[in-house]
Design an enzyme around this catalytic site. Structure first.
Site, PDB file in Angstrom:
ATOM      1  N   HIS A  36       0.830  -1.202   0.000  1.00 15.87           N
ATOM      2  CA  HIS A  36       0.000   0.000   0.000  1.00 15.87           C
ATOM      3  C   HIS A  36       0.867   1.255   0.000  1.00 15.87           C
ATOM      4  CE1 HIS A  36      -2.431   3.094   2.264  1.00 15.87           C
ATOM      5  NE2 HIS A  36      -3.228   2.825   1.251  1.00 15.87           N
TER       6      HIS A  36
ATOM      7  N   GLU B  40       2.211   1.817  -3.464  1.00 14.59           N
ATOM      8  CA  GLU B  40       1.177   2.411  -4.321  1.00 14.59           C
ATOM      9  C   GLU B  40       1.131   3.924  -4.147  1.00 14.59           C
ATOM     10  OE1 GLU B  40      -3.098   3.671  -3.489  1.00 14.59           O
ATOM     11  OE2 GLU B  40      -2.876   1.551  -2.982  1.00 14.59           O
TER      12      GLU B  40
END
Length: 424
Positions: free
Chosen positions: A47, A50
């Site tokens: 995450h 990202e």
């Protein structure tokens, strides 16, 4: 237009579904690596990566990435899930080359500047705090942890403050090199897109990918369990679930139909019995999550503290009945819901691009909608009843609750209703 597929020497797959009536295209890169691909000390790294993809490359600053895509009226974003990470854009058809250039730039040339990393870590710490403060989010995290304890698949996607703060730029580079490889990635586009032109653009821009497969995630082992978090709230969030089936299972579509019958809409059994007849909650629904090697069949509901004691036995009763008295009328209604959902996906280029990308990652080919509809139509009432019996009989349930839980059935009692024993 038919779906077209090409593969580059690196193993990178390009798939398109041209929709000639549209003026825009949805396109993106889907990577077969998500939170369950992380090592223990990398919890939350997928995450974080990202987020960092948009914080500057060798050619563009973070501001320039945003300005270039928005200067043509487009948008770019990303999402992390348990098994995939996606980076996607929506642009007018003439700007597809720009979107490809930006996506290749952020995935192949991000700098991971330490100052930007520190700022984004702080942002994610706030995101973690918001999730902890949101009972609807918190109960899902507790549920996954209880179903798959001490495993990557059961960990939260966001990570913990400790693990997120411990990530440095070298860890991001190492993770990227380990998982972002040609055979593990799909470039997918739907809408106003020319397949050959996209293949040429992708081949030119994504030219540095390694041709060997990234590391496979650790095999998941469903255990089932319980997690309760008492809080002084107006609503108690409750989840009850069992091991379901993987994407590759012959029962995958049967599980989707069963979830629809039990809690897929206002006409579903749980909605009618729990909300409409008894008024025990505002919302209740059933779901089936599939992964590459496992699955979860679950129920989520929220109710006032005074109704917790009565609600859980009612839900259990509906699950017990499912193995015996699901009828053809319910099956037909569930089929219609799923068929409509599949056909409606064809009307959204973003949804369609994501659908065919995931199919390539999971099955190695795009699956025609007609084939999916045929599988749904072939399901019988006996198929549904038999699967319900297998899922709900003898399997250790997973229970998660956040809020006022006084009077709620304990885990051992819930397990005994389904003929299961709680591991000592």
């Amino acid at each position: 237009m038919p779906v077209e597929v090409s593969r580059l020497e690196s193993g990178l797959t390009i798939v398109t579904h041209a929709m000639d009536h549209l003026e825009s295209s949805a396109l993106g890169v889907w990577v077969g690596a998500g939170s369950r691909s992380e090592r223990e000390d990398e919890h939350g790294l997928s995450h974080l990566l990202e987020h960092m993809a948009f914080k500057g490359t060798k050619r563009r600053s973070a501001v320039e990435i945003a300005e270039e895509i928005e200067a043509v009226g487009g948008e770019v974003n990303a999402a992390t899930s348990i098994e995939t990470t996606s980076y996607y854009a929506r642009v007018l058809k003439d700007d597809v080359p720009l979107a490809v250039d930006i996506l290749s730039d952020i995935l192949g040339h991000s700098l991971f500047d330490p100052a930007e990393l520190a700022r984004e870590q702080h942002v994610i710490l706030q995101e973690i705090g918001a999730a902890l403060d949101t009972p609807e989010d918190r109960v899902y995290d507790l549920f996954a942890e209880a179903a798959y304890p001490d495993q990557p698949i059961g960990r939260t996607i966001l990570g913990t403050p400790e693990t997120v703060k411990a990530v440095g730029s070298p860890m991001l580079d190492a993770y990227l090199a380990r998982h972002y490889r040609g055979p593990s990635m799909v470039v997918s586009a739907a809408g106003a897109v020319n397949h050959k032109k996209l293949v040429d653009a992708v081949g030119e821009r994504f030219d540095g990918l390694l041709p060997d497969q990234g590391l496979a995630p650790i095999t998941a082992h469903y255990r089932g369990g319980e997690a309760r978090e008492p809080r002084d709230l107006m609503e108690t969030q409750i989840m009850l679930g069992f091991e379901g089936v993987a994407y590759s299972s012959a029962d995958f579509h049967t599980a989707q139909v069963l979830a629809s019958i039990l809690g897929g809409g206002m006409s579903s059994r749980l909605f009618q019995e729990v909300r409409e007849k008894r008024g025990l909650c505002y919302s209740v629904y059933a779901f089936h999550w599939s992964f590459s090697d496992t699955g979860i069949f679950g129920i989520h509901t929220a109710t006032g503290p005074g109704d917790v004691k009565e609600l859980v036995p009612v839900v259990i009763g509906e699950l017990e009945r499912a193995a015996h008295d699901i009828n053809d009328r319910e099956l037909q209604r569930a089929r219609a819901q799923l068929r409509a959902g599949l056909l409606m996906t064809l009307e959204s280029p973003a949804a369609r691009a994501g659908q065919i990308a995931r199919q390539l990652l999971l099955f190695g080919r795009p699956i025609p909608v007609e084939e999916l509809v045929a599988k749904i139509e072939s399901i019988t009432v006996d198929d549904i009843r038999n699967l319900a019996a297998r899922i709900f009989t003898g399997s250790t349930p997973t229970v998660a609750a956040v809020g006022a839980i006084d009077g709620m059935m304990d885990h051992a009692e819930i397990a005994s209703r389904f003929g299961a024993k709680v591991p000592a």
